[in-house]
Each structure stands twice: as C-alpha cells, then as structure tokens.
Design a protein around this motif. Structure first.
Motif, PDB file in Angstrom:
ATOM      1  N   LEU A  79       0.970   6.876 -12.028  1.00 16.57           N
ATOM      2  CA  LEU A  79       1.542   8.071 -11.403  1.00 16.57           C
ATOM      3  C   LEU A  79       0.469   8.809 -10.608  1.00 16.57           C
ATOM      4  N   GLY A  80      -0.696   8.966 -11.231  1.00 19.72           N
ATOM      5  CA  GLY A  80      -1.798   9.615 -10.541  1.00 19.72           C
ATOM      6  C   GLY A  80      -2.198   8.843  -9.295  1.00 19.72           C
ATOM      7  N   ALA A  81      -2.191   7.506  -9.402  1.00 20.06           N
ATOM      8  CA  ALA A  81      -2.577   6.661  -8.267  1.00 20.06           C
ATOM      9  C   ALA A  81      -1.553   6.782  -7.142  1.00 20.06           C
ATOM     10  N   PHE A  82      -0.260   6.788  -7.515  1.00 21.48           N
ATOM     11  CA  PHE A  82       0.789   6.944  -6.494  1.00 21.48           C
ATOM     12  C   PHE A  82       0.583   8.239  -5.735  1.00 21.48           C
ATOM     13  N   ARG A  83       0.222   9.292  -6.477  1.00 14.14           N
ATOM     14  CA  ARG A  83       0.107  10.609  -5.846  1.00 14.14           C
ATOM     15  C   ARG A  83      -1.122  10.714  -4.968  1.00 14.14           C
ATOM     16  N   SER A  84      -2.113   9.821  -5.203  1.00 19.89           N
ATOM     17  CA  SER A  84      -3.308   9.936  -4.361  1.00 19.89           C
ATOM     18  C   SER A  84      -3.167   9.114  -3.080  1.00 19.89           C
ATOM     19  N   ILE A  85      -2.040   8.408  -2.957  1.00 20.71           N
ATOM     20  CA  ILE A  85      -1.794   7.695  -1.701  1.00 20.71           C
ATOM     21  C   ILE A  85      -0.939   8.597  -0.808  1.00 20.71           C
ATOM     22  N   GLY A  86      -1.431   8.872   0.382  1.00 19.13           N
ATOM     23  CA  GLY A  86      -0.775   9.843   1.249  1.00 19.13           C
ATOM     24  C   GLY A  86       0.612   9.406   1.708  1.00 19.13           C
ATOM     25  N   ARG A  87       1.459  10.383   2.015  1.00 16.39           N
ATOM     26  CA  ARG A  87       2.800  10.101   2.530  1.00 16.39           C
ATOM     27  C   ARG A  87       2.745   9.295   3.814  1.00 16.39           C
ATOM     28  N   GLY A  88       1.674   9.546   4.591  1.00 16.04           N
ATOM     29  CA  GLY A  88       1.522   8.872   5.878  1.00 16.04           C
ATOM     30  C   GLY A  88       1.554   7.357   5.739  1.00 16.04           C
ATOM     31  N   GLN A  89       1.065   6.858   4.623  1.00 14.17           N
ATOM     32  CA  GLN A  89       1.050   5.408   4.394  1.00 14.17           C
ATOM     33  C   GLN A  89       2.477   4.852   4.365  1.00 14.17           C
ATOM     34  N   TYR A  90       3.361   5.581   3.642  1.00 15.94           N
ATOM     35  CA  TYR A  90       4.761   5.145   3.557  1.00 15.94           C
ATOM     36  C   TYR A  90       5.409   5.227   4.939  1.00 15.94           C
ATOM     37  N   GLU A  91       5.134   6.349   5.615  1.00 17.60           N
ATOM     38  CA  GLU A  91       5.760   6.576   6.914  1.00 17.60           C
ATOM     39  C   GLU A  91       5.301   5.534   7.926  1.00 17.60           C
ATOM     40  N   ALA A  92       3.988   5.231   7.892  1.00 12.12           N
ATOM     41  CA  ALA A  92       3.459   4.238   8.828  1.00 12.12           C
ATOM     42  C   ALA A  92       4.066   2.862   8.550  1.00 12.12           C
ATOM     43  N   ALA A  93       4.208   2.543   7.252  1.00  9.78           N
ATOM     44  CA  ALA A  93       4.788   1.246   6.878  1.00  9.78           C
ATOM     45  C   ALA A  93       6.221   1.158   7.378  1.00  9.78           C
ATOM     46  N   ALA A  94       6.978   2.260   7.224  1.00 10.22           N
ATOM     47  CA  ALA A  94       8.367   2.272   7.697  1.00 10.22           C
ATOM     48  C   ALA A  94       8.399   2.168   9.217  1.00 10.22           C
ATOM     49  N   ALA A  95       7.409   2.819   9.871  1.00 13.77           N
ATOM     50  CA  ALA A  95       7.399   2.838  11.325  1.00 13.77           C
ATOM     51  C   ALA A  95       7.158   1.463  11.921  1.00 13.77           C
ATOM     52  N   GLY A 136       8.266  -1.146  10.658  1.00 11.54           N
ATOM     53  CA  GLY A 136       9.430  -1.956  10.359  1.00 11.54           C
ATOM     54  C   GLY A 136       9.403  -2.682   9.026  1.00 11.54           C
ATOM     55  N   LEU A 137       8.524  -2.265   8.102  1.00 11.91           N
ATOM     56  CA  LEU A 137       8.532  -2.907   6.787  1.00 11.91           C
ATOM     57  C   LEU A 137       9.670  -2.331   5.948  1.00 11.91           C
ATOM     58  N   THR A 138      10.297  -3.186   5.157  1.00 16.53           N
ATOM     59  CA  THR A 138      11.300  -2.686   4.215  1.00 16.53           C
ATOM     60  C   THR A 138      10.541  -1.962   3.093  1.00 16.53           C
ATOM     61  N   PRO A 139      11.242  -1.086   2.329  1.00 15.35           N
ATOM     62  CA  PRO A 139      10.548  -0.376   1.245  1.00 15.35           C
ATOM     63  C   PRO A 139       9.835  -1.339   0.293  1.00 15.35           C
ATOM     64  N   PHE A 140      10.453  -2.478   0.017  1.00 19.65           N
ATOM     65  CA  PHE A 140       9.833  -3.434  -0.907  1.00 19.65           C
ATOM     66  C   PHE A 140       8.564  -4.025  -0.304  1.00 19.65           C
ATOM     67  N   GLN A 141       8.649  -4.383   0.982  1.00 19.06           N
ATOM     68  CA  GLN A 141       7.462  -4.915   1.660  1.00 19.06           C
ATOM     69  C   GLN A 141       6.350  -3.873   1.711  1.00 19.06           C
ATOM     70  N   ALA A 142       6.741  -2.632   1.988  1.00 18.83           N
ATOM     71  CA  ALA A 142       5.747  -1.563   2.063  1.00 18.83           C
ATOM     72  C   ALA A 142       5.025  -1.443   0.726  1.00 18.83           C
ATOM     73  N   MET A 143       5.800  -1.514  -0.358  1.00 21.67           N
ATOM     74  CA  MET A 143       5.214  -1.418  -1.692  1.00 21.67           C
ATOM     75  C   MET A 143       4.224  -2.557  -1.914  1.00 21.67           C
TER      76      MET A 143
END
Lengths: 235, 231
Positions: A123-139, A141-148
């Motif tokens: 949980l702590g590790a998830f929180r230290s990864i910035g939102r930008g990482q998820y957004e960039a992955a989505a941008a 074209g990665l699916t949520p699973f691929q992004a993970m």
C-alpha cells in the motif's frame, strides 16, 4: 566441552542430523510461505488501494485483524479450526477421519500474517508511485492490466523491497511457532534433543545460533536483491 | 455446552489471563526502556568495546525467535540450578512468569535500543553543534537537547513495539504461564470448543486496537509543536 560438541555429531549418537533435518524443514516452511504470503499480500494491498469500498473495506479489515492477533493464536485457529472445517466438509461424503497437515496449517497461518503486513508495505509502495505514471500509461494506450504489469509493478518492487526484506526476517523467526503444533522444525527437534540429553542450555543456544546464521545469510541475499532492483536507478 | 455456559465457566479465567498479559507486557516494556537508554548510548559511543557489547546484545535478541529465547532461559536455567540456589536466585528462575518477564525485557530492550539509536541519529546534527557552541557539555547536550527530541521521534515506532510485544507475549502460554493465551489453551483442552480461541482473538484485538488508537492520539498531541501541516 568435547562431550557437548560430540552431542552435535551426525549419526546414531549425536543430534547433528536431527537438528539439520529440523533446520531444513524450517527453511522449507519459510520458503513455501513466502510466495503465498507475497501473492495474497499483493492482492490485499491492491484491494486496499482501490477506490471501491467493497474492495477496500474487506482489505483493510483483513490487514487490521491479522496484524492485531498474536501469530500463535492465528496458528491455533487455523490448525484446530481447519481441522473442524475439513472434517465437517469430509463428513458429507464419507466417515473417515482426516487429519490436517501441520505443515499446511503452519504455511496458511504464517502466510495470512505475512500477507497482512505485506499489504501494508505494498500500500505504501502504491502511494509512492505518482498518478502521472498511471495517466501516462493510459495515454500511450496500455490497458489497466498492462499498465500494472509493465509500468507499476517494476517500480513497486523497488519501493516495497526494504519492507518485504524485513518481513522475511520476521517470518524466518516466526516459523519457530509451528514447533508447538508438533511439526518437526528446528526448535522442535532441539526440544527432542533436550529431552533425551538433559542439556537444555547448550542445545537451545545452538538453535539460537542457527537462527542467527539463517538471518545473516538472508541479509546478504536481500542486499544483493536490493542492489539488483536498483540497477536502473541513478546513483 | 451453550456459549453462555462456556463464557460463564471460562470467561473469568480468560479475563484474569488478559490482566496477566497486560502485566507481563507493561513491566517488560518499562524495564526494556531502562535497558535501551544505556545500550543506545553505548552503541553511539566512541569506545569500541561498548559498541561491540551493545551490537552483540541487540543482534542476538533481534535475530533469534522469542520462543527459543524463552526456552533458553526457562529450561536452560534448570541446568544451573545448584549455582542459582547458591546465590539465592533459584526462586526467580523456577517461576515461569519471572522467566518470561526476564526474556521479554531483554527482547524488547534490544528492539527499543534500535529504536532509540535510530531516533537519536535522526535529531539534526545542527542541534548538537548549536548546543556545543553555547558551551553545553556533551552530557548536557545529550540529556537536555538530543534525548528529549529523540524520545518524541521514537514514540511512533515504540507504539509498534508495544503491540508486537502484546502479540509476542502469547508464547508465555507454552511455558505454563496463564496469560490470556494460556487461559484459552486450558479452556480449549477442557471444553474442546474451538470458539474459545475466537473469544481470545476478540480480546487481543480489542487490546491492540485500543492501544494503537490511544497511542496515536498521545503521539499527535505530544508532537503538535513540530507538526508541519495538518496532514
């Protein structure tokens, strides 16, 4: 002193082989618990990190309960409770008496506790990864699973490793509790040797030193893994 | 047996056991704190003998299972019975409760040493330098400037350590101490009713959660002057 060391020899007169077998079981139990605890801990951490309450509430409950209960009590509940449960399930089909495997009970109990603490680390590790990482992955074209799988987890490992390394060292020591449910781990084999030789101080000291040695060797391994996980980082 | 009967018969004993658990943990954490101060200072001293002594102590007690330590003290002391009798200490080591108390104290003392050492090192070096430049001696600096700040920093990990001690203290039951776990084991051995373990789980849970919440409150209250934001 020579007499005492003779007690540690291998073969019919010494207890060396029994204690070595116990050490081997301790290592096997800890090594078998690790993947189970890590996988469950990751899933629970993921659930606790989710926005949906039907995921985060049970996740938090799981972590709070298994972090609060004594490991020994969790072990008893899994061992005796598991026995009742399995017997009850089997009674639908046949009348035979089944005995729950102490190794499996130990693995499940230690794994549940490990998972509860590991979920906290994740949980702590998830929180230290910035939102930008998820957004960039989505941008891109990665699916949520691929992004993970491709973006989040490789970074997560680096953040989570120090915490997980600590949990491994704790797990190694907590395996000693299974000696109480008659599993022939290092501590139980030592107790058997004590019962036969009446040399409690010497044998328990030897057991402690073996636990220490396992911790030291683990520490070396963990340092190496940590270095590997930081291979892509600037120093 | 109905659940009410079960609770009526074993409930009082389990509550007594809860008190024994609290007693064991409270005394050993307090005595462990007394050990941790000289040990942490020894660890940070420039004397290599003191440093090695402190390092060896924390290394042994943090690197071995609490259960093995309890066995070492409780069963191991039996081997030195004549010696212990001759110096008038056998009454202490004969009693499982005292043996657990001693082991738990040494164990938590080692963890608290690490907590305090880490906290002392966290206090900014500028604090020490400022104290020296004002003409305070090393001891004055440690006692009046560094330690008060270090103790505050160590409060949070200390709370975790107390919780670990409450959970760890359950191993006392294995050497016949009737703490909460011991009383529950007895109740299970007599009733063969698995639910007694769930009642014990509820009691442990209430104890740990209450402590955690109260400790958080106290920690927040005491450190409110150094809190940077409301977060």
């Amino acid at each position: 002193m020579g007499d005492l060391l003779g007690l540690l020899s291998f073969g019919p007169d010494g207890w060396g082989d029994e204690i070595a077998a116990g050490t081997w079981l301790t290592i096997r139990l800890a090594a078998a618990t690790l993947p189970f605890g890590l996988a469950l801990g990751f899933v629970v951490g993921l659930a606790r990190n989710a926005n949906a309450p039907w995921l985060s509430v049970p996740g938090n409950l799981f972590a709070t309960v298994f972090r609060a209960l004594p490991e020994l009590l969790t072990l008893f509940i899994v061992y005796y409770g598991g026995q009742y449960l399995v017997q009850w399930l089997v009674s639908f089909f046949t009348d035979t008496y089944v005995e729950i495997n102490a190794f499996v009970a130990g693995l499940v109990a230690l794994g549940l506790v490990f998972a509860a603490f590991a979920s906290e680390v994740f949980l702590g590790a998830f929180r230290s990864i910035g939102r930008g990482q998820y957004e960039a992955a989505a941008a891109v074209g990665l699916t949520p699973f691929q992004a993970m799988r491709l973006v989040i987890v490789p970074q997560l490992i680096r953040y989570a490793l120090p915490g997980l390394a600590n949990l491994w060292l704790v797990l190694l020591k907590e395996t000693s509790l299974v000696s109480i449910i008659a599993l022939n781990d290092l501590l139980r084999q030592t107790s058997v040797a004590v019962g036969a030789t009446k040399e409690p101080f010497f044998f328990y000291l030897v057991a402690c030193l073996i636990y220490l040695a396992m911790s030291i060797i683990s520490t070396f391994g963990l340092v190496a893994i940590e270095r590997w996980s930081e291979r892509g980082m600037k120093r | 047996m109905s659940q009410l009967e079960l609770l009526g018969r074993y409930g009082p004993r389990m509550l007594e056991g809860l008190l024994v658990t609290i007693e064991l943990v409270a005394i050993s954490v307090a005595l462990g704190a007394l050990i941790s101060l000289p040990m942490a200072l020894a660890r940070l001293s420039s004397n290599p003998v003191l440093r090695a002594l402190s390092l060896g102590y924390t290394f042994f007690f943090r690197g071995t299972p609490l259960l093995a330590q309890v066995f070492l003290v409780y069963y191991g002391s039996g081997e030195f019975r004549t010696f212990l009798e001759s110096i008038g200490l056998w009454w202490f080591f004969r009693d499982a409760f005292y043996c657990c108390l001693l082991t738990f104290t040494l164990n938590t003392g080692a963890y608290q040493t690490e907590i305090l050492r880490g906290a002392i090192r966290q206090v900014a070096a500028g604090q020490t330098e400022a104290a020296y430049s004002l003409g305070l001696s090393r001891w004055q600096t440690m006692l009046k400037i560094v330690l008060p700040q270090a103790v505050l920093l160590g409060l949070r990990p200390l709370g975790n350590e107390v919780i670990l001690m409450i959970k760890g203290s359950a191993v006392a039951a294995i050497v016949t101490v009737f703490d909460l776990m011991g009383a529950t084991r007895l109740a299970f051995a007599r009733s063969f009713d698995i639910t007694v373990y769930f009642y014990a789980a509820i009691l442990y849970f209430i104890l740990v959660e209450t402590l955690r919440r109260v400790w958080n409150r106290v920690e927040r209250r005491l450190s409110r002057h150094i809190r940077r934001s409301t977060a």
